[in-house]
Design an enzyme around this catalytic site. Structure first.
Site, PDB file in Angstrom:
ATOM      1  N   CYS A  45       0.823  -1.214   0.000  1.00  0.00           N
ATOM      2  CA  CYS A  45       0.000   0.000   0.000  1.00  0.00           C
ATOM      3  C   CYS A  45       0.859   1.268   0.000  1.00  0.00           C
ATOM      4  CB  CYS A  45      -0.868   0.033   1.247  1.00  0.00           C
ATOM      5  SG  CYS A  45      -1.811  -1.450   1.485  1.00  0.00           S
TER       6      CYS A  45
ATOM      7  N   ARG B   7       5.259   0.145  -6.287  1.00  0.00           N
ATOM      8  CA  ARG B   7       5.159  -0.743  -5.123  1.00  0.00           C
ATOM      9  C   ARG B   7       4.133  -1.845  -5.349  1.00  0.00           C
ATOM     10  NH1 ARG B   7       6.664   2.021  -0.174  1.00  0.00           N
ATOM     11  NH2 ARG B   7       5.067   0.853   0.913  1.00  0.00           N
TER      12      ARG B   7
ATOM     13  N   TRP C  49      -2.871  -2.573  -1.498  1.00  0.00           N
ATOM     14  CA  TRP C  49      -2.430  -3.933  -1.832  1.00  0.00           C
ATOM     15  C   TRP C  49      -3.196  -4.799  -0.843  1.00  0.00           C
ATOM     16  CZ3 TRP C  49       0.965  -6.347  -5.212  1.00  0.00           C
ATOM     17  CH2 TRP C  49       1.470  -7.593  -4.850  1.00  0.00           C
TER      18      TRP C  49
ATOM     19  N   ASN D  26      -1.858   2.228   5.929  1.00  0.00           N
ATOM     20  CA  ASN D  26      -0.969   1.118   5.558  1.00  0.00           C
ATOM     21  C   ASN D  26      -0.727   0.312   6.819  1.00  0.00           C
ATOM     22  OD1 ASN D  26      -0.725   2.220   3.070  1.00  0.00           O
ATOM     23  ND2 ASN D  26       1.429   2.811   3.260  1.00  0.00           N
ATOM     24  N   GLY D  27      -0.754  -1.006   6.713  1.00  0.00           N
ATOM     25  CA  GLY D  27      -0.490  -1.842   7.887  1.00  0.00           C
ATOM     26  C   GLY D  27      -1.682  -2.737   8.188  1.00  0.00           C
TER      27      GLY D  27
ATOM     28  N   GLU E 102      18.311 -23.885  -4.925  1.00  0.00           N
ATOM     29  CA  GLU E 102      17.921 -22.475  -5.029  1.00  0.00           C
ATOM     30  C   GLU E 102      19.151 -21.586  -5.279  1.00  0.00           C
ATOM     31  OE1 GLU E 102      15.510 -20.676  -5.498  1.00  0.00           O
ATOM     32  OE2 GLU E 102      15.855 -18.721  -4.602  1.00  0.00           O
TER      33      GLU E 102
ATOM     34  N   LYS F 248      19.702 -19.165  -8.518  1.00  0.00           N
ATOM     35  CA  LYS F 248      19.959 -17.717  -8.425  1.00  0.00           C
ATOM     36  C   LYS F 248      21.166 -17.340  -9.269  1.00  0.00           C
ATOM     37  CE  LYS F 248      17.034 -16.535  -7.266  1.00  0.00           C
ATOM     38  NZ  LYS F 248      15.882 -17.209  -6.751  1.00  0.00           N
TER      39      LYS F 248
ATOM     40  N   GLU G 166      20.400 -17.664 -13.097  1.00  0.00           N
ATOM     41  CA  GLU G 166      19.415 -16.778 -13.715  1.00  0.00           C
ATOM     42  C   GLU G 166      19.870 -15.324 -13.816  1.00  0.00           C
ATOM     43  OE1 GLU G 166      15.427 -16.667 -12.046  1.00  0.00           O
ATOM     44  OE2 GLU G 166      16.181 -16.769 -10.017  1.00  0.00           O
TER      45      GLU G 166
ATOM     46  N   HIS H 225      27.452 -40.183  -7.138  1.00  0.00           N
ATOM     47  CA  HIS H 225      26.766 -40.953  -8.174  1.00  0.00           C
ATOM     48  C   HIS H 225      26.893 -40.293  -9.537  1.00  0.00           C
ATOM     49  CE1 HIS H 225      25.056 -43.663  -5.190  1.00  0.00           C
ATOM     50  NE2 HIS H 225      24.924 -42.586  -4.436  1.00  0.00           N
TER      51      HIS H 225
ATOM     52  N   LYS I  10       8.984 -12.040 -14.796  1.00  0.00           N
ATOM     53  CA  LYS I  10       8.719 -12.127 -13.360  1.00  0.00           C
ATOM     54  C   LYS I  10       7.628 -13.146 -13.078  1.00  0.00           C
ATOM     55  CE  LYS I  10       8.994 -11.248  -9.051  1.00  0.00           C
ATOM     56  NZ  LYS I  10      10.049 -12.035  -8.383  1.00  0.00           N
TER      57      LYS I  10
HETATM   58  O1  M6R Z   1       5.209 -16.386  -8.833  1.00  0.00           O
HETATM   59  P1  M6R Z   1       5.671 -17.770  -8.540  1.00  0.00           P
HETATM   60  O2  M6R Z   1       6.193 -17.935  -7.150  1.00  0.00           O
HETATM   61  O3  M6R Z   1       4.616 -18.812  -8.857  1.00  0.00           O
HETATM   62  O4  M6R Z   1       6.881 -18.013  -9.537  1.00  0.00           O
HETATM   63  C1  M6R Z   1       7.506 -19.251  -9.639  1.00  0.00           C
HETATM   64  C2  M6R Z   1       8.776 -19.166 -10.450  1.00  0.00           C
HETATM   65  O5  M6R Z   1       8.484 -18.712 -11.753  1.00  0.00           O
HETATM   66  C3  M6R Z   1       9.815 -18.230  -9.825  1.00  0.00           C
HETATM   67  O6  M6R Z   1      10.118 -18.606  -8.526  1.00  0.00           O
HETATM   68  C4  M6R Z   1      11.087 -18.222 -10.682  1.00  0.00           C
HETATM   69  O7  M6R Z   1      11.711 -19.473 -10.624  1.00  0.00           O
HETATM   70  C5  M6R Z   1      12.031 -17.107 -10.226  1.00  0.00           C
HETATM   71  N1  M6R Z   1      12.612 -16.466 -11.363  1.00  0.00           N
HETATM   72  C6  M6R Z   1      13.147 -17.605  -9.378  1.00  0.00           C
HETATM   73  O8  M6R Z   1      14.030 -16.615  -9.020  1.00  0.00           O
END
Ligand code: M6R
Length: 617
Positions: free
Chosen positions: A2, A27, A79, A105-106, A490, A494, A497, A513, A612
């Site tokens: 928000c 935001r 939001w 907000n909050g 993970e 990171k 990507e 293995h 995203k």
């Molecule tokens: O919005 P979501 O959490 O469903 O998105 C899932 C994946 O697309 C997302 O986590 C993606 O792997 C990111 N780019 C990872 O950093």
């Protein structure tokens, strides 16, 4: 999340508060509204308008703005947290007689109790929000205490409120005044020449002034066109000179961080706190998840949990499986949503489906959810974006409450998803065999997490130095076991990507293995090696890599000096419960990827080929 804007001065308020709202759009929000006090006929009136969706929809309702003349106004982008993102739930909210208007907000945590009390007294509510309770509470107190000033009444009302708030409030009967309050939700005053602009962050005011007075938690500001007066909620006057800010609007949005990803990494203590807020009862070792109340009985009878998600959210689900099986005793399966939708999943009585998604719009996760629903399975969601499709289509769920995540690489969403999975474990565990002692322990450790994450972040320079040392390497292997196996996956995700450096995540137990064939002096491994129940096994794996001359960076627990003897570099994290270590161990890996991408000059917030939110298959 928000946003709040307010204006009081000599100019027309409407264009200025709309500019402020637009500056806060980054935001994320799902509805917006304005309220302006002006002279209409003989007296002052408040004209207001609200709309779901974009600010342009709101502007459409305002027409040419002539109905909204006036020099005092407040505005809000919402939001959604309590109640759908629609017109009535949008802010500003008003009292029964349209005198008092408020943007918030909050979260008002005790709104249910206050609301029933006010309903009994005859107040009429229009929305489902927690916020509306506050405006009726102020009205109630104002009616019973007509001799006090508006700000005195606001303070009195706030003494009855538990929760977090940034507030901008006006009252038609004192038309040359805005009251602004801050309590764990940022708020500042832009100081102009005979005018003030209120903003929940600096970007809302920067077009008009660079002179800013920041409010602290527990402070209230009373604004008239010619002066402002700040005092604490205990009525102590506060003297604070404005500061000149030299940021651009773009920088202000990112809070002076060079990238949204950096901002989101560094705000994790706060985002974890937000995901936890109001949900822990440490003394009883319980988690209170309002979004699951309606299905509490079904959850008590649940025999199996099936989690489906994609990318980072899938890795969070994998950590959740370890937590839920170890502490709640619930058999848990985790599926890639993209696989789940095309195989023939077998459901049994007592199954519960859980979708995890930051955006709430990921196509594969949504398809998996619909498949489960179609088979008659009870569906839950852990979602950040309020009102998103997954949030709407699940039977019940828990919101992450971390505000928008803008960087394409998910960071704060991951630690928040882990936080909620830990809360869910506590919730389901205490419905079953988990003792109050274990429950208390988990709750206490969860409470500490924001501080502990802050400690990991404080070591960012050391991580940057280590990244520089390895910047010529083009391949990395990430290894971990048990709770930290998904963290290895993970960490590798990171790095690839955002820096386009090849990285593979692997269970340390699987290393022999196959993946160990890759290792030589040019191929570094990053080991997740906290002092936990599998530490001895992981340290043997490290030795095996070292025996093949592979460089090793280890993430270890503070106090473990041993690791330094047989690795090249160590990054330390504080001690916590084993099930919670992923929330700490992932942070250095996020920073590692971030600094590696910076060295390569990559576009950190918008990595190539990625979106995203993946709303197509
Ligand atoms: O919005 P979501 O959490 O469903 O998105 C899932 C994946 O697309 C997302 O986590 C993606 O792997 C990111 N780019 C990872 O950093």
């Amino acid at each position: 999340m928000c946003g709040i804007v307010g204006y009081i001065g000599k100019q027309r308020a409407l264009p200025i508060i709309l500019d402020g709202l637009k500056a806060l759009e980054y935001r994320g929000y799902d509805s917006a509204g304005v309220a302006v006090v002006g002279k209409h006929g003989k007296g002052f009136q408040v004209r207001f308008a609200k709309a779901p969706g974009r600010i342009s929809v709101l502007e459409g309702k305002l027409g040419d703005g002539t109905d909204f003349e006036g020099n005092v106004g407040i505005a809000h982008t919402r939001w959604a947290t309590h109640g759908e993102p629609n017109e009535v739930n949008a802010h500003p909210h008003h009292d029964c007689k349209n005198n008092i208007f408020l943007a918030h907000n909050g979260i008002i945590e005790n709104y249910k109790d206050l609301k029933s009390e006010l309903l009994e007294k005859g107040h009429v509510f229009c929305s489902e929000t927690d916020t509306e309770t506050l405006v009726h509470l102020i009205e109630d107190m104002r009616d019973s205490d007509p001799n006090s000033t508006f700000e005195e009444v606001v303070m009195k009302a706030l003494r009855r409120v538990r929760g977090t708030y940034g507030l901008a409030i006006l009252d038609r009967r004192e038309p040359e005044k805005i009251v602004a309050v801050r309590n764990f939700s940022p708020l500042l005053l832009g100081v102009g020449d005979g005018e003030y602009i209120i903003g929940s962050d600096a970007s809302a005011v920067l077009k008009y002034t660079r002179q800013i007075v920041y409010l602290n938690d527990g402070e209230i500001a009373v604004l008239t066109p010619s002066r402002h007066h700040i005092f604490t909620l205990e009525n102590q006057t506060v003297m604070r000179a404005p500061q000149e800010i030299d940021w651009t609007i773009e920088q202000a949005e990112r809070g002076n961080y060079p990238h949204f990803m950096a901002k989101e990494i560094f705000e994790q203590p706060e985002s974890i706190e937000n995901s936890l807020r109001g949900r822990l009862v440490p003394e009883e070792g319980l988690a209170k998840l309002g979004g699951l109340e309606s299905v509490e009985k079904d959850l008590r009878k649940a025999k199996r949990l099936i989690i489906a998600a994609c990318g980072t959210a899938y890795y969070a689900g994998m950590v959740g499986k370890y937590m839920l099986e170890e502490y709640a005793g619930i058999p848990t399966e985790v599926d890639l949503a993209s696989e789940f939708r095309y195989r023939k999943p077998v459901f049994r009585e007592g199954d519960i489906f859980l979708a995890i998604s930051q955006s709430g719009e990921t196509a594969d996760t949504l398809a998996a959810l619909r498949e489960a629903k179609q088979k008659g399975v009870l569906t839950l969601g852990i979602v950040n974006a309020v009102g998103s499709t997954i949030a709407r289509e699940t039977d019940a769920g828990v919101y992450q409450h971390i505000g928008p995540e803008i960087g394409v690489a998910s960071t704060k969403a991951f630690t928040s998803q882990l936080t909620i999975l830990a809360l869910l474990t506590l919730f389901l565990g205490r419905q079953r065999e988990m003792s109050i002692t274990i429950g208390r322990r988990i709750a206490e450790e969860l409470k500490q997490l924001p501080i502990l994450v802050g400690r990991v972040l404080a070591g960012h320079q050391n991580i940057q130095t280590i990244v520089k040392k390895y910047s010529a390497h083009r391949n990395f292997l990430y290894l971990g076991r048990k709770y930290n196996f998904p963290v290895a996956l993970e960490g590798a995700l990171k790095l690839k990507e955002i820096s386009y450096v090849h990285a593979e995540g692997c269970s340390a137990g699987e290393m022999k293995h196959g993946p160990i064939a890759l290792i030589d002096e040019t191929f570094p491994s990053i080991f997740l090696a906290p002092s936990d129940s599998v530490y001895e096994k992981v340290s043997s794996n490290i030795q095996e890599i070292k025996a093949r001359r592979g460089p090793v960076i280890a993430i270890g627990t503070e106090g473990n000096g041993d690791l330094k003897r047989f690795t090249n570099d160590v990054i330390y994290i504080p001690k916590t419960l084993e099930m919670l270590t992923p929330m700490l161990s992932v942070v250095p890996l996020q920073l590692f990827a971030y600094y590696a991408a910076l060295i390569k000059g990559c576009d950190v917030d918008k990595p190539r080929n990625l979106a995203k939110s993946v709303t197509v298959e």
